[in-house]
Design a protein around this motif. Structure first.
Motif, PDB file in Angstrom:
ATOM      1  N   ALA A 126       0.788  -1.098  -0.062  1.00  0.00           N
ATOM      2  CA  ALA A 126      -0.013   0.134  -0.086  1.00  0.00           C
ATOM      3  C   ALA A 126       0.983   1.137   0.002  1.00  0.00           C
ATOM      4  CB  ALA A 126      -0.794  -0.309   1.091  1.00  0.00           C
ATOM      5  N   VAL A 127       1.652   1.469   1.148  1.00  0.00           N
ATOM      6  CA  VAL A 127       2.622   2.807   1.272  1.00  0.00           C
ATOM      7  C   VAL A 127       3.493   2.789   0.071  1.00  0.00           C
ATOM      8  CG1 VAL A 127       4.108   3.883   2.816  1.00  0.00           C
ATOM      9  CG2 VAL A 127       1.960   2.672   3.538  1.00  0.00           C
ATOM     10  N   ILE A 128       4.478   1.601  -0.248  1.00  0.00           N
ATOM     11  CA  ILE A 128       5.508   1.683  -1.002  1.00  0.00           C
ATOM     12  C   ILE A 128       4.953   1.940  -2.459  1.00  0.00           C
ATOM     13  CG2 ILE A 128       7.241   0.538  -2.270  1.00  0.00           C
ATOM     14  CD1 ILE A 128       7.710  -0.843   0.339  1.00  0.00           C
ATOM     15  N   GLY A 129       3.673   1.376  -2.949  1.00  0.00           N
ATOM     16  CA  GLY A 129       3.253   1.504  -4.358  1.00  0.00           C
ATOM     17  C   GLY A 129       2.633   2.862  -4.411  1.00  0.00           C
ATOM     18  N   TYR A 130       1.946   3.494  -3.346  1.00  0.00           N
ATOM     19  CA  TYR A 130       1.592   4.789  -3.435  1.00  0.00           C
ATOM     20  C   TYR A 130       2.597   5.819  -3.626  1.00  0.00           C
ATOM     21  CZ  TYR A 130      -0.730   8.953  -1.716  1.00  0.00           C
ATOM     22  OH  TYR A 130      -0.873  10.317  -1.338  1.00  0.00           O
ATOM     23  N   LEU A 131       3.729   5.717  -2.919  1.00  0.00           N
ATOM     24  CA  LEU A 131       5.025   6.709  -2.817  1.00  0.00           C
ATOM     25  C   LEU A 131       5.371   6.721  -4.170  1.00  0.00           C
ATOM     26  CD1 LEU A 131       6.370   6.128   0.653  1.00  0.00           C
ATOM     27  CD2 LEU A 131       5.069   8.198  -0.151  1.00  0.00           C
ATOM     28  N   THR A 132       5.604   5.405  -4.813  1.00  0.00           N
ATOM     29  CA  THR A 132       6.021   5.124  -6.180  1.00  0.00           C
ATOM     30  C   THR A 132       5.516   5.961  -7.220  1.00  0.00           C
ATOM     31  OG1 THR A 132       7.140   2.866  -5.790  1.00  0.00           O
ATOM     32  CG2 THR A 132       6.859   3.500  -7.905  1.00  0.00           C
ATOM     33  N   VAL A 133       4.306   5.769  -7.083  1.00  0.00           N
ATOM     34  CA  VAL A 133       3.154   6.542  -8.069  1.00  0.00           C
ATOM     35  C   VAL A 133       3.379   8.254  -7.889  1.00  0.00           C
ATOM     36  CG1 VAL A 133       0.807   6.979  -8.712  1.00  0.00           C
ATOM     37  CG2 VAL A 133       1.541   4.862  -8.311  1.00  0.00           C
ATOM     38  N   VAL A 134       3.308   8.552  -6.569  1.00  0.00           N
ATOM     39  CA  VAL A 134       3.314   9.963  -6.218  1.00  0.00           C
ATOM     40  C   VAL A 134       4.609  10.673  -6.577  1.00  0.00           C
ATOM     41  CG1 VAL A 134       3.274  11.640  -4.282  1.00  0.00           C
ATOM     42  CG2 VAL A 134       1.621   9.691  -4.365  1.00  0.00           C
ATOM     43  N   LEU A 135       5.729  10.083  -6.541  1.00  0.00           N
ATOM     44  CA  LEU A 135       7.054  10.402  -6.988  1.00  0.00           C
ATOM     45  C   LEU A 135       7.525  10.538  -8.302  1.00  0.00           C
ATOM     46  CD1 LEU A 135      10.090  11.314  -6.140  1.00  0.00           C
ATOM     47  CD2 LEU A 135      10.380   8.895  -6.070  1.00  0.00           C
ATOM     48  N   PHE A 136       7.143   9.485  -8.972  1.00  0.00           N
ATOM     49  CA  PHE A 136       7.267   9.575 -10.586  1.00  0.00           C
ATOM     50  C   PHE A 136       5.987  10.300 -11.371  1.00  0.00           C
ATOM     51  CE2 PHE A 136      10.127   6.312  -8.942  1.00  0.00           C
ATOM     52  CZ  PHE A 136      11.400   6.693  -9.755  1.00  0.00           C
ATOM     53  N   GLN A 137       5.073   9.948 -11.232  1.00  0.00           N
ATOM     54  CA  GLN A 137       3.976  10.518 -11.923  1.00  0.00           C
ATOM     55  C   GLN A 137       3.865  12.014 -11.481  1.00  0.00           C
ATOM     56  OE1 GLN A 137       0.182   8.413 -11.812  1.00  0.00           O
ATOM     57  NE2 GLN A 137       1.132   6.792 -12.702  1.00  0.00           N
ATOM     58  N   GLY A 138       4.383  12.424 -10.162  1.00  0.00           N
ATOM     59  CA  GLY A 138       4.179  13.825  -9.574  1.00  0.00           C
ATOM     60  C   GLY A 138       5.388  14.530  -9.858  1.00  0.00           C
ATOM     61  N   ALA A 139       6.499  14.439  -8.836  1.00  0.00           N
ATOM     62  CA  ALA A 139       7.474  15.169  -8.866  1.00  0.00           C
ATOM     63  C   ALA A 139       8.707  14.791 -10.053  1.00  0.00           C
ATOM     64  CB  ALA A 139       8.387  14.901  -7.510  1.00  0.00           C
ATOM     65  N   LEU A 160       9.144  23.362  -4.767  1.00  0.00           N
ATOM     66  CA  LEU A 160       7.791  23.668  -4.454  1.00  0.00           C
ATOM     67  C   LEU A 160       6.801  23.182  -5.503  1.00  0.00           C
ATOM     68  CD1 LEU A 160       7.297  26.785  -2.416  1.00  0.00           C
ATOM     69  CD2 LEU A 160       7.091  24.857  -1.520  1.00  0.00           C
ATOM     70  N   CYS A 161       7.335  23.338  -6.723  1.00  0.00           N
ATOM     71  CA  CYS A 161       6.237  22.882  -7.649  1.00  0.00           C
ATOM     72  C   CYS A 161       6.553  21.244  -8.056  1.00  0.00           C
ATOM     73  CB  CYS A 161       6.582  23.366  -9.029  1.00  0.00           C
ATOM     74  SG  CYS A 161       6.257  25.199  -9.167  1.00  0.00           S
ATOM     75  N   MET A 162       7.495  20.830  -7.737  1.00  0.00           N
ATOM     76  CA  MET A 162       7.481  19.309  -7.709  1.00  0.00           C
ATOM     77  C   MET A 162       6.854  18.751  -6.544  1.00  0.00           C
ATOM     78  SD  MET A 162      11.777  18.944  -8.497  1.00  0.00           S
ATOM     79  CE  MET A 162      11.717  17.263  -8.239  1.00  0.00           C
ATOM     80  N   LEU A 163       6.922  19.286  -5.346  1.00  0.00           N
ATOM     81  CA  LEU A 163       6.122  19.025  -4.220  1.00  0.00           C
ATOM     82  C   LEU A 163       4.702  18.951  -4.429  1.00  0.00           C
ATOM     83  CD1 LEU A 163       5.854  18.007  -1.303  1.00  0.00           C
ATOM     84  CD2 LEU A 163       6.008  20.351  -0.629  1.00  0.00           C
ATOM     85  N   ALA A 164       4.329  20.279  -5.107  1.00  0.00           N
ATOM     86  CA  ALA A 164       2.762  20.442  -5.275  1.00  0.00           C
ATOM     87  C   ALA A 164       2.295  19.234  -6.328  1.00  0.00           C
ATOM     88  CB  ALA A 164       2.452  21.611  -5.851  1.00  0.00           C
ATOM     89  N   SER A 165       3.237  18.915  -7.221  1.00  0.00           N
ATOM     90  CA  SER A 165       2.784  18.114  -8.219  1.00  0.00           C
ATOM     91  C   SER A 165       2.607  16.650  -7.869  1.00  0.00           C
ATOM     92  CB  SER A 165       3.907  17.867  -9.419  1.00  0.00           C
ATOM     93  OG  SER A 165       3.886  19.003 -10.044  1.00  0.00           O
ATOM     94  N   ALA A 166       3.328  16.232  -6.858  1.00  0.00           N
ATOM     95  CA  ALA A 166       3.327  14.885  -6.258  1.00  0.00           C
ATOM     96  C   ALA A 166       2.130  15.025  -5.225  1.00  0.00           C
ATOM     97  CB  ALA A 166       4.684  14.887  -5.262  1.00  0.00           C
ATOM     98  N   LEU A 167       1.811  16.030  -4.616  1.00  0.00           N
ATOM     99  CA  LEU A 167       0.504  16.033  -3.792  1.00  0.00           C
ATOM    100  C   LEU A 167      -0.663  16.054  -4.581  1.00  0.00           C
ATOM    101  CD1 LEU A 167       1.798  18.972  -1.196  1.00  0.00           C
ATOM    102  CD2 LEU A 167       1.537  16.589  -0.635  1.00  0.00           C
ATOM    103  N   LEU A 168      -0.784  16.598  -5.828  1.00  0.00           N
ATOM    104  CA  LEU A 168      -1.612  16.687  -6.590  1.00  0.00           C
ATOM    105  C   LEU A 168      -2.012  15.182  -7.205  1.00  0.00           C
ATOM    106  CD1 LEU A 168      -1.442  19.719  -8.913  1.00  0.00           C
ATOM    107  CD2 LEU A 168      -3.102  19.349  -7.160  1.00  0.00           C
ATOM    108  N   ILE A 169      -1.016  14.572  -7.526  1.00  0.00           N
ATOM    109  CA  ILE A 169      -1.213  13.196  -7.912  1.00  0.00           C
ATOM    110  C   ILE A 169      -1.517  12.387  -6.635  1.00  0.00           C
ATOM    111  CG2 ILE A 169       0.028  10.958  -8.571  1.00  0.00           C
ATOM    112  CD1 ILE A 169      -0.483  13.019 -10.902  1.00  0.00           C
ATOM    113  N   GLY A 170      -1.181  12.499  -5.376  1.00  0.00           N
ATOM    114  CA  GLY A 170      -1.009  12.086  -4.222  1.00  0.00           C
ATOM    115  C   GLY A 170      -2.677  11.922  -3.640  1.00  0.00           C
ATOM    116  N   GLY A 171      -3.206  13.030  -3.972  1.00  0.00           N
ATOM    117  CA  GLY A 171      -4.627  13.385  -3.573  1.00  0.00           C
ATOM    118  C   GLY A 171      -5.624  12.786  -4.469  1.00  0.00           C
ATOM    119  N   PHE A 172      -4.994  12.439  -5.646  1.00  0.00           N
ATOM    120  CA  PHE A 172      -6.006  11.995  -6.857  1.00  0.00           C
ATOM    121  C   PHE A 172      -6.096  10.384  -6.888  1.00  0.00           C
ATOM    122  CE2 PHE A 172      -5.987  10.655 -11.442  1.00  0.00           C
ATOM    123  CZ  PHE A 172      -7.384  10.800 -11.708  1.00  0.00           C
TER     124      PHE A 172
END
Length: 284
Positions: A126-139, A160-172
């Motif tokens: 759950a966590v590793i998979g989620y972080l992988t998606v957030v990191l690569f598809q976002g940041a 900050l933009c890289m972080l925002a991108s990761a969070l946008l993917i992470g919230g979706f």
């Protein structure tokens, strides 16, 4: 001859859901290399993302609805070979941008394969998979687009933009998994949405989206782009309205966490986010 199932499972239309990061990065680049902007769009949305979709479908062999497809076909070996060819073409075209871009695309492809490949299967966790998606598809994607589209191929990409991108993917992203709990459990996959539960998924996504908007607000305001943040926030209002109304329905009856409602959320969110960043790009 390319089989109908291969075209279907590449899910080209799904690239729309990942497109906002491209427009966000492009809106923040100063002097742009127009050729690189075009070739990067092609590499990401017509090669890398569809290839990743196809490889994931080849590994999963879904018999129930998946993102963007209510009734997916069964994959054939052709789908696997097609994904490999598309990745190879993407890497070759990436040399037209820069060596750093090649390395980034290669890393993205590897992470995508590790996410789906049965021998590694990061999506099981759950966590590793989620972080992988957030990191690569976002940041990572934000970094690659910003770097590649800049005329001087800068490596000074706003964190900050890289972080925002990761969070946008992470919230979706967890919302795309909410209707698949039973199917994922049968496949021994524990997604972040499965771990959080139906109500927990909405609460978690709301918190991450708030963090994303807070990060965007800080970035835009600190860079004198208050008007752009106001425009983006206004365009995103339909997303907030639908999210709240859907959450209320699921709160009352978990059957509302259906494929059709999920796809409607995906479509509204992606369209509004794309439009928001494109308007910011045009304003600048």
């Amino acid at each position: 001859m390319v089989k109908k199932s291969t075209i279907q499972l590449l899910r080209f239309h799904f690239s729309l859901f990942l497109m906002p990061v491209y427009w966000f990065a492009l809106s923040q680049v100063g002097d742009k290399d127009i050729f690189s902007c075009l070739i990067i769009f092609f590499i990401l949305h017509l090669l890398v993302y569809p290839s990743s979709n196809g490889y994931n479908s080849y590994m999963d062999r879904d018999e129930t609805s998946i993102g963007g497809l209510k009734n997916p076909s069964q994959p054939t070996k052709q789908l696997f070979y097609t994904s490999v060819i598309m990745d190879a073409v993407a890497l070759l075209l990436s040399f037209l941008v820069s060596a750093y871009f090649v390395a980034g695309i290669f890393a993205y492809i590897l992470s995508s394969r590790a996410y789906s490949y049965r021998g590694i299967r990061l999506k099981k966790y759950a966590v590793i998979g989620y972080l992988t998606v957030v990191l690569f598809q976002g940041a990572v994607i934000f970094f690659l687009v910003y770097h590649g589209c800049s005329s001087d191929k800068t490596l000074h990409v706003p964190a900050l933009c890289m972080l925002a991108s990761a969070l946008l993917i992470g919230g979706f992203y967890p919302l795309t998994q909410i209707y698949q709990h039973d199917a994922d459990a049968k496949d021994n996959v524990k997604t972040i949405s499965y771990l959080l539960g139906y109500r927990g998924t909405f609460i978690f996504c709301a918190l991450v989206y708030c963090a994303a908007f807070g990060t965007l607000a800080f970035y835009f305001i600190s860079n004198g782009q208050e008007k752009h943040f106001f425009i983006f926030s206004t365009v995103m209002l339909p997303v907030i309205v639908y999210f709240i109304s859907w959450a209320i329905k699921v709160w009352k009856n978990k059957s509302a966490a259906s494929f059709s409602n999920t796809m409607r959320m995906n479509l509204i969110a992606s369209l509004c986010t794309n439009i928001g960043f494109i308007v910011v790009l045009l304003q600048k």
